[in-house]
Design a protein around this motif. Structure first.
Motif, PDB file in Angstrom:
ATOM      1  N   PHE A  10      -1.705  -9.858   2.110  1.00  0.00           N
ATOM      2  CA  PHE A  10      -0.523  -8.990   2.559  1.00  0.00           C
ATOM      3  C   PHE A  10       0.468  -8.795   3.519  1.00  0.00           C
ATOM      4  O   PHE A  10       1.431  -7.793   2.740  1.00  0.00           O
ATOM      5  CB  PHE A  10      -1.383  -7.448   2.790  1.00  0.00           C
ATOM      6  N   SER A  11       0.562  -9.680   4.325  1.00  0.00           N
ATOM      7  CA  SER A  11       1.510  -9.894   5.545  1.00  0.00           C
ATOM      8  C   SER A  11       2.446 -10.167   4.830  1.00  0.00           C
ATOM      9  O   SER A  11       3.940 -10.129   4.803  1.00  0.00           O
ATOM     10  CB  SER A  11       0.785 -10.740   5.916  1.00  0.00           C
ATOM     11  N   ALA A  12       2.337 -10.917   3.895  1.00  0.00           N
ATOM     12  CA  ALA A  12       2.647 -12.947   3.075  1.00  0.00           C
ATOM     13  C   ALA A  12       4.332 -11.487   2.200  1.00  0.00           C
ATOM     14  O   ALA A  12       5.259 -11.656   1.905  1.00  0.00           O
ATOM     15  CB  ALA A  12       2.558 -13.374   2.886  1.00  0.00           C
ATOM     16  N   LEU A  13       3.474 -10.908   1.514  1.00  0.00           N
ATOM     17  CA  LEU A  13       3.993  -9.354   0.447  1.00  0.00           C
ATOM     18  C   LEU A  13       5.232  -8.594   1.551  1.00  0.00           C
ATOM     19  O   LEU A  13       5.108  -6.936   0.566  1.00  0.00           O
ATOM     20  CB  LEU A  13       3.487  -8.933  -0.890  1.00  0.00           C
ATOM     21  N   GLY A  14       4.335  -8.281   2.475  1.00  0.00           N
ATOM     22  CA  GLY A  14       5.647  -7.022   3.385  1.00  0.00           C
ATOM     23  C   GLY A  14       4.810  -6.037   3.859  1.00  0.00           C
ATOM     24  O   GLY A  14       5.478  -4.942   3.809  1.00  0.00           O
ATOM     25  N   MET A  15       3.316  -5.980   3.531  1.00  0.00           N
ATOM     26  CA  MET A  15       2.666  -5.352   3.923  1.00  0.00           C
ATOM     27  C   MET A  15       1.990  -5.038   4.857  1.00  0.00           C
ATOM     28  O   MET A  15       0.998  -6.236   5.307  1.00  0.00           O
ATOM     29  CB  MET A  15       1.592  -4.617   2.477  1.00  0.00           C
ATOM     30  N   ASP A  16       1.319  -4.436   5.861  1.00  0.00           N
ATOM     31  CA  ASP A  16       0.236  -4.477   6.758  1.00  0.00           C
ATOM     32  C   ASP A  16      -1.038  -3.921   6.176  1.00  0.00           C
ATOM     33  O   ASP A  16      -1.292  -3.822   5.194  1.00  0.00           O
ATOM     34  CB  ASP A  16       0.927  -3.524   8.188  1.00  0.00           C
ATOM     35  N   SER A  17      -1.661  -4.244   7.192  1.00  0.00           N
ATOM     36  CA  SER A  17      -3.490  -4.673   6.449  1.00  0.00           C
ATOM     37  C   SER A  17      -4.032  -3.384   6.208  1.00  0.00           C
ATOM     38  O   SER A  17      -4.635  -2.629   5.664  1.00  0.00           O
ATOM     39  CB  SER A  17      -4.431  -5.089   8.052  1.00  0.00           C
ATOM     40  N   THR A  18      -3.360  -2.496   6.999  1.00  0.00           N
ATOM     41  CA  THR A  18      -3.445  -1.148   6.637  1.00  0.00           C
ATOM     42  C   THR A  18      -3.223  -0.626   4.913  1.00  0.00           C
ATOM     43  O   THR A  18      -4.332   0.394   4.288  1.00  0.00           O
ATOM     44  CB  THR A  18      -2.782  -0.042   7.567  1.00  0.00           C
ATOM     45  N   MET A  19      -2.365  -1.149   4.656  1.00  0.00           N
ATOM     46  CA  MET A  19      -2.441  -1.335   3.027  1.00  0.00           C
ATOM     47  C   MET A  19      -3.592  -1.251   2.198  1.00  0.00           C
ATOM     48  O   MET A  19      -3.736  -0.773   1.531  1.00  0.00           O
ATOM     49  CB  MET A  19      -1.110  -1.458   2.536  1.00  0.00           C
ATOM     50  N   ILE A  20      -4.507  -2.183   3.134  1.00  0.00           N
ATOM     51  CA  ILE A  20      -5.639  -2.513   2.073  1.00  0.00           C
ATOM     52  C   ILE A  20      -6.147  -1.300   1.398  1.00  0.00           C
ATOM     53  O   ILE A  20      -6.792  -1.734   0.734  1.00  0.00           O
ATOM     54  CB  ILE A  20      -6.455  -3.445   2.884  1.00  0.00           C
ATOM     55  N   GLN A  21      -6.463  -1.160   2.482  1.00  0.00           N
ATOM     56  CA  GLN A  21      -7.238   0.401   2.203  1.00  0.00           C
ATOM     57  C   GLN A  21      -6.709   1.187   1.569  1.00  0.00           C
ATOM     58  O   GLN A  21      -7.115   2.332   1.590  1.00  0.00           O
ATOM     59  CB  GLN A  21      -8.824   1.116   3.791  1.00  0.00           C
ATOM     60  N   GLN A  22      -5.487   1.694   0.926  1.00  0.00           N
ATOM     61  CA  GLN A  22      -5.070   2.335   0.345  1.00  0.00           C
ATOM     62  C   GLN A  22      -5.091   1.807  -1.361  1.00  0.00           C
ATOM     63  O   GLN A  22      -5.388   2.428  -1.867  1.00  0.00           O
ATOM     64  CB  GLN A  22      -3.653   2.034   0.857  1.00  0.00           C
ATOM     65  N   PHE A  23      -5.394   0.296  -0.831  1.00  0.00           N
ATOM     66  CA  PHE A  23      -5.479   0.061  -2.698  1.00  0.00           C
ATOM     67  C   PHE A  23      -6.611  -0.110  -2.493  1.00  0.00           C
ATOM     68  O   PHE A  23      -6.296   0.595  -4.246  1.00  0.00           O
ATOM     69  CB  PHE A  23      -5.202  -1.675  -2.558  1.00  0.00           C
ATOM     70  N   VAL A  24      -7.701   0.135  -2.179  1.00  0.00           N
ATOM     71  CA  VAL A  24      -9.184  -0.383  -2.491  1.00  0.00           C
ATOM     72  C   VAL A  24      -9.451   1.470  -3.813  1.00  0.00           C
ATOM     73  O   VAL A  24      -9.899   1.359  -4.362  1.00  0.00           O
ATOM     74  CB  VAL A  24      -9.955  -0.596  -1.228  1.00  0.00           C
ATOM     75  N   PRO A  25      -9.194   2.185  -2.644  1.00  0.00           N
ATOM     76  CA  PRO A  25      -9.677   3.534  -3.538  1.00  0.00           C
ATOM     77  C   PRO A  25      -8.552   3.706  -4.823  1.00  0.00           C
ATOM     78  O   PRO A  25      -9.497   4.159  -5.784  1.00  0.00           O
ATOM     79  CB  PRO A  25      -9.094   4.703  -2.386  1.00  0.00           C
ATOM     80  N   ILE A  26      -8.063   3.610  -4.789  1.00  0.00           N
ATOM     81  CA  ILE A  26      -6.810   3.433  -6.733  1.00  0.00           C
ATOM     82  C   ILE A  26      -7.469   2.101  -7.111  1.00  0.00           C
ATOM     83  O   ILE A  26      -8.029   2.478  -9.016  1.00  0.00           O
ATOM     84  CB  ILE A  26      -5.565   2.787  -5.999  1.00  0.00           C
TER      85      ILE A  26
END
Length: 164
Positions: free
Chosen positions: A122-138
């Motif tokens: 996620f970091s390599a893609l320019g997203m911080d780790s909080t984005m993971i928990q936004q991806f998961v429910p979707i």
């Protein structure tokens, strides 16, 4: 004086025209993987539906949606084993195209065996780790809509949940 100037110009031109030696750089490797992810990913219509949800709801780019989803799926593949992944891809066959997205990315993602690896992706893609928990429910909602069983969804949920 003219001779000194000629030598200076000669040495300068060689120095400027000589190719630079490229040392190994993790950033270059990650950039290559990101480029591979973004280069003409041929994902199924089903996967495009998931990517569209991520893009619309989270405001991420297609590259980020593909890479983030691929990282989460790779963790599932490495952690849950072949039987669970077979069950998952039987219910949601479009996910197979995300696991193999962009030839080179497969090599970069194959080493993901923990949430730390997902965070790095996620970091390599320019997203911080909080984005993971936004991806998961979707992603979980999408998988539920595809008919993935509650037992497997539970395994994925616990795998993708942050460590407490």
């Amino acid at each position: 004086m003219n001779d000194i100037l000629k030598k200076f110009l000669f040495v300068s031109s060689i120095y400027l025209l000589a190719p630079t030696a490229g040392a190994f750089s993790l950033n270059d490797t990650i950039a290559s993987g990101t480029q591979a992810l973004s280069s003409a990913n041929e994902v199924s219509a089903e996967a495009q539906q998931l990517l569209g949800l991520l893009e619309d709801q989270l405001g991420v780019t297609e590259t980020q949606a593909v890479g983030g989803t691929s990282a989460l799926l790779q963790l599932a593949k490495n952690d849950l084993g072949a039987d669970a992944m077979s069950a998952l891809t039987n219910q949601a066959p479009g996910l197979t195209s995300l696991l193999g997205a962009g030839g080179m990315s497969q090599g970069l993602l194959s080493g993901i065996s923990s949430m730390n690896g997902v965070q790095s992706a996620f970091s390599a893609l320019g997203m911080d780790s909080t984005m993971i928990q936004q991806f998961v429910p979707i992603l979980m909602g999408f998988l539920g809509d595809q008919g993935v069983g509650s037992s497997l969804l539970g395994q994925l949920q616990s795998l993708w949940s942050p460590a407490s």
